[in-house]
Design a protein around this motif. Structure first.
Motif, mmCIF file in Angstrom:
data_model
loop_
_atom_site.group_PDB
_atom_site.id
_atom_site.type_symbol
_atom_site.label_atom_id
_atom_site.label_comp_id
_atom_site.label_asym_id
_atom_site.label_seq_id
_atom_site.Cartn_x
_atom_site.Cartn_y
_atom_site.Cartn_z
ATOM 1 N N ARG A 127 4.311 -2.518 -8.084
ATOM 2 C CA ARG A 127 4.977 -3.509 -7.235
ATOM 3 C C ARG A 127 4.392 -3.363 -5.844
ATOM 4 O O ARG A 127 4.321 -2.272 -5.298
ATOM 5 C CB ARG A 127 6.478 -3.309 -7.190
ATOM 6 N N LEU A 128 3.953 -4.492 -5.295
ATOM 7 C CA LEU A 128 3.379 -4.490 -3.954
ATOM 8 C C LEU A 128 4.481 -4.642 -2.919
ATOM 9 O O LEU A 128 5.369 -5.481 -3.073
ATOM 10 C CB LEU A 128 2.372 -5.643 -3.810
ATOM 11 N N PRO A 129 4.426 -3.845 -1.860
ATOM 12 C CA PRO A 129 5.414 -4.007 -0.791
ATOM 13 C C PRO A 129 5.257 -5.377 -0.129
ATOM 14 O O PRO A 129 4.171 -5.964 -0.161
ATOM 15 C CB PRO A 129 5.065 -2.904 0.205
ATOM 16 N N ASP A 130 6.321 -5.867 0.471
ATOM 17 C CA ASP A 130 6.241 -7.128 1.208
ATOM 18 C C ASP A 130 5.110 -7.042 2.227
ATOM 19 O O ASP A 130 4.950 -6.023 2.905
ATOM 20 C CB ASP A 130 7.553 -7.421 1.931
ATOM 21 N N GLY A 131 4.323 -8.102 2.301
ATOM 22 C CA GLY A 131 3.225 -8.157 3.253
ATOM 23 C C GLY A 131 1.914 -7.616 2.724
ATOM 24 O O GLY A 131 0.884 -7.731 3.386
ATOM 25 N N LEU A 132 1.913 -7.024 1.536
ATOM 26 C CA LEU A 132 0.681 -6.501 0.947
ATOM 27 C C LEU A 132 0.339 -7.339 -0.277
ATOM 28 O O LEU A 132 1.176 -7.520 -1.157
ATOM 29 C CB LEU A 132 0.859 -5.031 0.565
ATOM 30 N N THR A 133 -0.865 -7.867 -0.300
ATOM 31 C CA THR A 133 -1.304 -8.723 -1.413
ATOM 32 C C THR A 133 -2.566 -8.150 -2.037
ATOM 33 O O THR A 133 -3.218 -7.268 -1.469
ATOM 34 C CB THR A 133 -1.613 -10.142 -0.914
ATOM 35 N N ALA A 134 -2.905 -8.679 -3.193
ATOM 36 C CA ALA A 134 -4.158 -8.284 -3.846
ATOM 37 C C ALA A 134 -5.344 -8.589 -2.942
ATOM 38 O O ALA A 134 -6.298 -7.809 -2.859
ATOM 39 C CB ALA A 134 -4.286 -9.001 -5.185
ATOM 40 N N GLU A 135 -5.268 -9.707 -2.239
ATOM 41 C CA GLU A 135 -6.363 -10.085 -1.340
ATOM 42 C C GLU A 135 -6.486 -9.094 -0.186
ATOM 43 O O GLU A 135 -7.591 -8.696 0.190
ATOM 44 C CB GLU A 135 -6.147 -11.507 -0.807
ATOM 45 N N THR A 136 -5.363 -8.673 0.364
ATOM 46 C CA THR A 136 -5.369 -7.686 1.441
ATOM 47 C C THR A 136 -5.938 -6.358 0.952
ATOM 48 O O THR A 136 -6.721 -5.713 1.647
ATOM 49 C CB THR A 136 -3.949 -7.463 2.001
ATOM 50 N N LEU A 137 -5.542 -5.957 -0.251
ATOM 51 C CA LEU A 137 -6.070 -4.709 -0.800
ATOM 52 C C LEU A 137 -7.590 -4.764 -0.916
ATOM 53 O O LEU A 137 -8.274 -3.793 -0.600
ATOM 54 C CB LEU A 137 -5.435 -4.405 -2.157
ATOM 55 N N LEU A 138 -8.101 -5.899 -1.351
ATOM 56 C CA LEU A 138 -9.548 -6.034 -1.492
ATOM 57 C C LEU A 138 -10.244 -6.098 -0.137
ATOM 58 O O LEU A 138 -11.192 -5.350 0.118
ATOM 59 C CB LEU A 138 -9.882 -7.280 -2.315
ATOM 60 N N GLU A 139 -9.763 -6.960 0.727
ATOM 61 C CA GLU A 139 -10.450 -7.213 1.990
ATOM 62 C C GLU A 139 -10.309 -6.060 2.992
ATOM 63 O O GLU A 139 -11.267 -5.729 3.682
ATOM 64 C CB GLU A 139 -9.928 -8.503 2.619
ATOM 65 N N GLN A 140 -9.136 -5.465 3.074
ATOM 66 C CA GLN A 140 -8.904 -4.451 4.103
ATOM 67 C C GLN A 140 -9.007 -3.015 3.599
ATOM 68 O O GLN A 140 -9.256 -2.104 4.383
ATOM 69 C CB GLN A 140 -7.544 -4.667 4.756
ATOM 70 N N HIS A 141 -8.800 -2.821 2.286
ATOM 71 C CA HIS A 141 -8.758 -1.457 1.764
ATOM 72 C C HIS A 141 -9.800 -1.199 0.677
ATOM 73 O O HIS A 141 -9.883 -0.086 0.177
ATOM 74 C CB HIS A 141 -7.351 -1.138 1.246
ATOM 75 N N ARG A 142 -10.527 -2.252 0.312
ATOM 76 C CA ARG A 142 -11.619 -2.148 -0.663
ATOM 77 C C ARG A 142 -11.149 -1.617 -2.023
ATOM 78 O O ARG A 142 -11.778 -0.775 -2.641
ATOM 79 C CB ARG A 142 -12.753 -1.318 -0.094
ATOM 80 N N VAL A 143 -10.003 -2.151 -2.468
ATOM 81 C CA VAL A 143 -9.480 -1.849 -3.796
ATOM 82 C C VAL A 143 -9.285 -3.178 -4.516
ATOM 83 O O VAL A 143 -8.550 -4.044 -4.043
ATOM 84 C CB VAL A 143 -8.131 -1.093 -3.731
ATOM 85 N N ALA A 144 -9.943 -3.332 -5.650
ATOM 86 C CA ALA A 144 -9.820 -4.563 -6.431
ATOM 87 C C ALA A 144 -8.721 -4.404 -7.476
ATOM 88 O O ALA A 144 -8.751 -3.472 -8.281
ATOM 89 C CB ALA A 144 -11.146 -4.896 -7.113
ATOM 90 N N VAL A 145 -7.752 -5.284 -7.412
ATOM 91 C CA VAL A 145 -6.654 -5.324 -8.381
ATOM 92 C C VAL A 145 -6.512 -6.769 -8.852
ATOM 93 O O VAL A 145 -6.955 -7.693 -8.188
ATOM 94 C CB VAL A 145 -5.323 -4.820 -7.778
ATOM 95 N N ALA A 146 -5.873 -6.939 -9.987
ATOM 96 C CA ALA A 146 -5.582 -8.284 -10.476
ATOM 97 C C ALA A 146 -4.212 -8.694 -9.956
ATOM 98 O O ALA A 146 -3.228 -7.968 -10.167
ATOM 99 C CB ALA A 146 -5.593 -8.314 -12.001
ATOM 100 N N PRO A 147 -4.123 -9.836 -9.253
ATOM 101 C CA PRO A 147 -2.813 -10.290 -8.776
ATOM 102 C C PRO A 147 -1.883 -10.568 -9.951
ATOM 103 O O PRO A 147 -2.257 -11.250 -10.910
ATOM 104 C CB PRO A 147 -3.119 -11.573 -8.011
#
Length: 93
Positions: free
Chosen positions: A34-54
């Motif tokens: 479960r992603l915390p509010d304000g954290l998205t799959a796109e944010t994980l990829l763009e800002q943290h360099r982790v690829a996940v499936a939304p």
């Protein structure tokens, strides 16, 4: 088969230890977080360099979740766990 299952369990446990909340694992080589509010799959990829499936891509009940694969090398999971821990720690409460 037992060796492969043990590898998936080990990687699952690494992710579970790195994240603040429980993960969902249903006996496959994927886990759901479960992603915390304000954290998205796109944010994980763009800002943290982790690829996940939304999760939303898997239907309405997936909103707010992300699916991660355990079918990668241990070193990849360890790096992802470190980055996810950082991302979740910086997410708005």
């Amino acid at each position: 088969v037992e060796e492969r299952v043990a590898g998936y369990e080990r990687r699952r446990d690494v992710l579970a230890a790195a994240l603040p909340g429980p993960i969902a694992s249903e006996g496959t080589f994927f886990v759901w977080v479960r992603l915390p509010d304000g954290l998205t799959a796109e944010t994980l990829l763009e800002q943290h360099r982790v690829a996940v499936a939304p999760g939303a891509g898997f239907g309405p009940s997936g909103d707010g979740w992300a699916r991660l694969s355990l079918a990668v090398e241990d070193a990849t999971i360890e790096l992802a766990a470190e980055r996810l821990n950082h991302a979740f720690a910086g997410a708005p409460a």
